[in-house]
Design a protein around this motif. Structure first.
Motif, PDB file in Angstrom:
ATOM      1  N   GLU A  91     -42.760   3.194  51.638  1.00 40.13           N
ATOM      2  CA  GLU A  91     -42.499   3.758  52.953  1.00 40.13           C
ATOM      3  C   GLU A  91     -43.612   3.448  53.935  1.00 40.13           C
ATOM      4  O   GLU A  91     -44.670   2.950  53.566  1.00 40.13           O
ATOM      5  CB  GLU A  91     -42.315   5.271  52.860  1.00 40.13           C
ATOM      6  CG  GLU A  91     -43.544   6.049  52.471  1.00 40.13           C
ATOM      7  CD  GLU A  91     -43.298   7.555  52.430  1.00 40.13           C
ATOM      8  OE1 GLU A  91     -42.215   7.994  52.826  1.00 40.13           O
ATOM      9  OE2 GLU A  91     -44.206   8.285  52.007  1.00 40.13           O
ATOM     10  N   ASP A 135     -26.940   6.278  52.049  1.00 45.73           N
ATOM     11  CA  ASP A 135     -27.364   7.444  52.825  1.00 45.73           C
ATOM     12  C   ASP A 135     -26.171   8.278  53.286  1.00 45.73           C
ATOM     13  O   ASP A 135     -26.203   9.512  53.180  1.00 45.73           O
ATOM     14  CB  ASP A 135     -28.194   7.005  54.030  1.00 45.73           C
ATOM     15  CG  ASP A 135     -29.588   6.539  53.633  1.00 45.73           C
ATOM     16  OD1 ASP A 135     -29.996   6.806  52.486  1.00 45.73           O
ATOM     17  OD2 ASP A 135     -30.268   5.909  54.471  1.00 45.73           O
ATOM     18  N   ASP A 139     -25.929  11.962  52.133  1.00 45.12           N
ATOM     19  CA  ASP A 139     -26.409  12.828  53.214  1.00 45.12           C
ATOM     20  C   ASP A 139     -25.277  13.528  53.956  1.00 45.12           C
ATOM     21  O   ASP A 139     -25.463  14.625  54.491  1.00 45.12           O
ATOM     22  CB  ASP A 139     -27.228  12.029  54.218  1.00 45.12           C
ATOM     23  CG  ASP A 139     -28.525  11.488  53.633  1.00 45.12           C
ATOM     24  OD1 ASP A 139     -28.711  11.609  52.402  1.00 45.12           O
ATOM     25  OD2 ASP A 139     -29.340  10.944  54.386  1.00 45.12           O
ATOM     26  N   SER A 187     -30.511  12.371  48.051  1.00 44.54           N
ATOM     27  CA  SER A 187     -30.919  11.828  49.343  1.00 44.54           C
ATOM     28  C   SER A 187     -32.372  11.377  49.332  1.00 44.54           C
ATOM     29  O   SER A 187     -33.222  11.958  48.650  1.00 44.54           O
ATOM     30  CB  SER A 187     -30.717  12.881  50.431  1.00 44.54           C
ATOM     31  OG  SER A 187     -31.217  12.409  51.675  1.00 44.54           O
ATOM     32  N   ASN A 189     -33.943  11.471  52.185  1.00 46.11           N
ATOM     33  CA  ASN A 189     -34.458  12.266  53.302  1.00 46.11           C
ATOM     34  C   ASN A 189     -34.888  13.627  52.766  1.00 46.11           C
ATOM     35  O   ASN A 189     -34.051  14.427  52.352  1.00 46.11           O
ATOM     36  CB  ASN A 189     -33.375  12.423  54.368  1.00 46.11           C
ATOM     37  CG  ASN A 189     -33.873  13.132  55.602  1.00 46.11           C
ATOM     38  OD1 ASN A 189     -34.817  13.919  55.561  1.00 46.11           O
ATOM     39  ND2 ASN A 189     -33.224  12.879  56.735  1.00 46.11           N
ATOM     40  N   GLU A 191     -35.625  16.321  54.142  1.00 48.74           N
ATOM     41  CA  GLU A 191     -34.998  17.445  54.823  1.00 48.74           C
ATOM     42  C   GLU A 191     -33.590  17.703  54.295  1.00 48.74           C
ATOM     43  O   GLU A 191     -33.142  18.849  54.211  1.00 48.74           O
ATOM     44  CB  GLU A 191     -34.965  17.205  56.340  1.00 48.74           C
ATOM     45  CG  GLU A 191     -36.338  17.225  56.984  1.00 48.74           C
ATOM     46  CD  GLU A 191     -37.075  18.533  56.724  1.00 48.74           C
ATOM     47  OE1 GLU A 191     -36.452  19.607  56.869  1.00 48.74           O
ATOM     48  OE2 GLU A 191     -38.271  18.484  56.365  1.00 48.74           O
ATOM     49  N   GLY A 208     -29.537  12.423  63.251  1.00 50.63           N
ATOM     50  CA  GLY A 208     -30.065  12.643  61.905  1.00 50.63           C
ATOM     51  C   GLY A 208     -29.543  11.684  60.866  1.00 50.63           C
ATOM     52  O   GLY A 208     -29.484  12.015  59.694  1.00 50.63           O
ATOM     53  N   ALA A 210     -30.906   8.910  59.826  1.00 51.41           N
ATOM     54  CA  ALA A 210     -31.915   8.130  59.099  1.00 51.41           C
ATOM     55  C   ALA A 210     -33.178   8.956  58.905  1.00 51.41           C
ATOM     56  O   ALA A 210     -33.537   9.781  59.744  1.00 51.41           O
ATOM     57  CB  ALA A 210     -32.236   6.845  59.845  1.00 51.41           C
ATOM     58  N   TYR A 211     -33.839   8.695  57.812  1.00 49.17           N
ATOM     59  CA  TYR A 211     -35.142   9.294  57.553  1.00 49.17           C
ATOM     60  C   TYR A 211     -36.129   8.706  58.560  1.00 49.17           C
ATOM     61  O   TYR A 211     -36.058   7.536  58.916  1.00 49.17           O
ATOM     62  CB  TYR A 211     -35.538   8.984  56.118  1.00 49.17           C
ATOM     63  CG  TYR A 211     -36.895   9.470  55.689  1.00 49.17           C
ATOM     64  CD1 TYR A 211     -37.393  10.706  56.103  1.00 49.17           C
ATOM     65  CD2 TYR A 211     -37.685   8.688  54.856  1.00 49.17           C
ATOM     66  CE1 TYR A 211     -38.636  11.148  55.690  1.00 49.17           C
ATOM     67  CE2 TYR A 211     -38.923   9.122  54.429  1.00 49.17           C
ATOM     68  CZ  TYR A 211     -39.394  10.350  54.854  1.00 49.17           C
ATOM     69  OH  TYR A 211     -40.618  10.786  54.442  1.00 49.17           O
TER      70      TYR A 211
END
Length: 274
Positions: A91, A135, A139, A187, A189, A191, A208, A210-211
């Motif tokens: 990342e 995703d 997600d 996920s 992400n 969150e 929201g 995408a990370y």
């Protein structure tokens, strides 16, 4: 290195560590003394808590290491079964090529021939899907590509969970009071993992989706565990550590009361998220 070659190496790595839960626990001295959810790494024949790992890579060199996750539930004993999700990638500024998401899963047989709940069909070792497909599937519960959707559905498994019976690893039904689900725990992400899937309605407008940090070289591995008569199971796996790299693990069946436990993670020091 090509994507295909990278996937092949990853698959060989996972296959090499594919053993039964009891065999994995025999590798770890006093495995039964560790708390449920303990995460360890191997060094010089011994096992160390994940919190000590950062000091091991102080010289900045890439290396491949062996890890162990311990599930321990004396109340459920042999009824304790579960799925461990292992998410890896790079990342932040090190993520120069987002690419695809590699999917790794062992082709388990049923724990017992009469067990009709467990379903671990054969899954090819070189499968991957587009990041957007992965995703949106986990997600938002949305299918964006039919071919990728079929691959993801074949990747996921059904397993016996107590006391709720059969459950799929991509079950999107939210837990009461918490909002999380099996699907959202896959996920990338944090969150989403923390709060559960987002609304498909808002996703279509790009909210929201995408990370915040760019991610590359994403890989997701599913490994099962089945506890022994004392409620103990160990899952071992290998991962290559490098600058910007991260490892995140989720145990779909680990609970504190009625609530899922937090995702555990380790990130290379100096990356965007730690």
């Amino acid at each position: 290195m090509s994507v295909r070659k990278t996937l092949a190496i990853a698959c060989l790595t996972i296959a090499a560590s594919a053993t039964t839960a009891s065999a994995d626990c025999r590798q770890i001295d006093n495995a039964g003394s560790y708390a449920d959810g303990t995460w360890l790494y191997r060094k010089n024949g011994g096992w160390w808590p994940i919190g000590a790992l950062t000091a091991e890579i102080a010289n900045g060199r890439q290396r491949t290491m062996t890890f162990a996750y311990i599930a321990r539930d004396a109340a459920l004993r042999a009824a304790r079964r579960g799925i461990l999700i292992i998410k890896t990638g790079v990342e932040g500024p090190y993520a120069t090529n987002t690419g695809r998401v590699a999917l790794i899963r062992e082709n388990y047989t049923r724990y017992h021939p009469s067990e009709t709940c467990e379903n671990y069909p054969n899954f090819p070792s070189n499968k991957s899907v587009r990041i957007r497909s992965y995703d949106f599937y986990h997600d938002y519960g949305e299918i964006t590509d039919r071919a990728d959707s079929k691959t993801l559905q074949n990747f996921h498994v059904s397993y016996l969970t107590q006391p709720r019976g059969c459950k799929r690893s991509d079950d999107a039904n939210a837990d009461p009071y918490q909002g999380r689900s099996n699907a959202s725990d896959f996920s990338f992400n944090p969150e989403i993992v923390k709060s559960g899937q987002r609304s498909q309605f808002w996703a279509q407008f790009g909210f929201g989706t995408a990370y915040a940090e760019p991610l590359a070289d994403r890989q997701v591995t599913i490994k099962r565990y089945i506890a022994d008569a004392e409620g103990l199971a160990c899952v071992t796996f290998e991962s290559t550590l490098r600058p910007g790299g991260f490892i995140r693990i989720n145990d779909l069946e680990r609970r504190k009361g009625a609530f899922r436990t937090d995702e555990q993670s380790w990130t290379w020091p100096g990356s965007a998220k730690q």
